[in-house]
Structure formats: structure tokens, C-alpha cells
Design a protein around this motif. Structure first.
Motif: not given
Length: 211
Positions: A141-142, A147-148
Motif C-alpha cells: 500500500x505504500x 522501490x521499497x
């Protein structure tokens, strides 16, 4: 979430392991510049695992316990080699008297980078971190998962590299007092035994997982 991950990484990297014991031994024996070359190799090993995780190979490893078992046993064998290698190398030095100092330095630079890289490719602690621990801090959800994962991996590599450089600098500073004579020999024996014990622990842990 980021602070929790940073705390986990810091605790993980400050826990004694093969990298710490090897870097301290190598720096006391060969000096700070050689220790920093080894740090570069270790960091490259982390980067390879991060690239594999971003490519989705972590899922493959997580679903294939035999692959992790193979890495574990290769790591055990390599740790035993790393434990005896300094003593074996000392015995071989007399046979290399004719080799120029420049050639020796060039060969050693690549050699310790490769050893650091290999040590961490075969390090189940690193493999499990990128396969099981890092994904737990990724929240779909972030934003973009890749990328995270990249950001978290870079945080880990940065913290680990900082810890390893600190070990090398500390060992380099202590080398004039602890790296020579009887104390130097006793310390090298201590770190050799530490590497052997870590290898035995990894082997025992691997056997425990098979029953």
C-alpha cells in the motif's frame, strides 16, 4: 517502520559473525588497506543478493530449502578454509620470494575482494535476510514494491558497510600494539578458533534443520 527496520539491521550487523571475525583477523595480520578491500568484497556480496531479491529470485530461494542448505554447507566449508588460510599462506611466503612486491599487491587486492564476495554469497545469514526478513518490511500500500525493497536493501548495505569499516579502522589502530609478536599470534589463534566455531555452529544448525 523504517526506524524498526534500521534497528533490526543494526542489531543484526552488531551480532558477532563470520564477517567480524574475518575482518579483524585480516586487518591485524595484513593491515588496514587489505581490510578495506575485504569490506568492498563483502558489500558487493550484499549488492548481489539485493539484485537477486529485486529480480524475484528471493521467492525461488524461499520455496527451495535445498538451495539454502547448499549455500549453508558451502559457507561452512569456506569458513574452514578462511580459518586456516592465513597460516597456510604464511607457510607459502618463503616460496614466493622471487615475486615482485607490486605484483603481490595487485594479486592480493583482487584476492581479498573476491574472498569477501564469496564469503557472503555462501553466508546463509545474508541469504535469509534478503529472502525472509527484508520482504516483511515491504508494504504494498505504500508504493512500488521494488522501490521499497531497493531502499531497504541500500539501508542494510550502508549500515553493514559502516560497521565493517569501523571494525577495520579499530583493528588497524590496534595493529601496532596487538598485531605483532606473541600477542599478535595469540589474537590470530583466537580469531581462527572463532571462525572455526562459527563454521561448526552453522553446520550444527543445518543438521538440526534436517531432523
Amino acid at each position: 517502520m523504517w526506524f524498526e527496520f534500521l534497528l533490526v539491521v543494526a542489531l543484526l550487523e552488531l551480532t558477532p559473525g563470520p564477517n567480524m571475525a574475518w575482518l579483524a583477523t585480516l586487518t591485524l595480520d595484513r593491515g588496514k588497506s587489505v581490510g578495506l578491500q575485504a569490506v568492498l568484497g563483502i558489500s558487493l556480496g550484499f549488492c548481489l543478493y539485493l539484485a537477486a531479491a529485486l529480480a524475484g529470485l528471493g521467492v525461488l530461494m524461499a520455496s527451495n530449502p535445498r538451495l539454502l542448505a547448499v549455500l549453508r554447507w558451502l559457507g561452512v566449508m569456506f569458513l574452514f578454509y578462511m580459518a586456516i588460510e592465513p597460516w597456510w599462506e604464511r607457510a607459502k611466503q618463503h616460496e614466493q620470494v622471487g615475486t615482485s612486491a607490486g605484483a603481490k599487491r595487485s594479486l592480493e587486492a583482487g584476492r581479498y575482494i573476491i574472498q569477501g564476495l564469496t564469503l557472503n554469497i555462501f553466508n546463509p545469514k545474508v541469504a535469509l535476510f534478503y529472502v525472509t526478513l527484508l520482504p516483511r518490511f515491504v508494504v504494498e500500500e505504500r508504493g512500488l514494491v521494488w522501490a521499497q525493497s531497493l531502499w531497504l536493501g541500500l539501508i542494510h548495505i550502508g549500515v553493514a558497510t559502516g560497521v565493517h569499516v569501523a571494525i577495520v579502522l579499530a583493528a588497524g589502530r590496534l595493529r601496532p600494539w596487538l598485531g605483532e609478536g606473541r600477542r599478535g599470534t595469540e589474537l590470530k589463534i583466537f580469531f581462527t578458533v572463532a571462525l572455526v566455531l562459527i563454521a561448526v555452529w552453522l553446520a550444527w544448525d543445518g543438521l538440526g534443520g534436517q531432523f
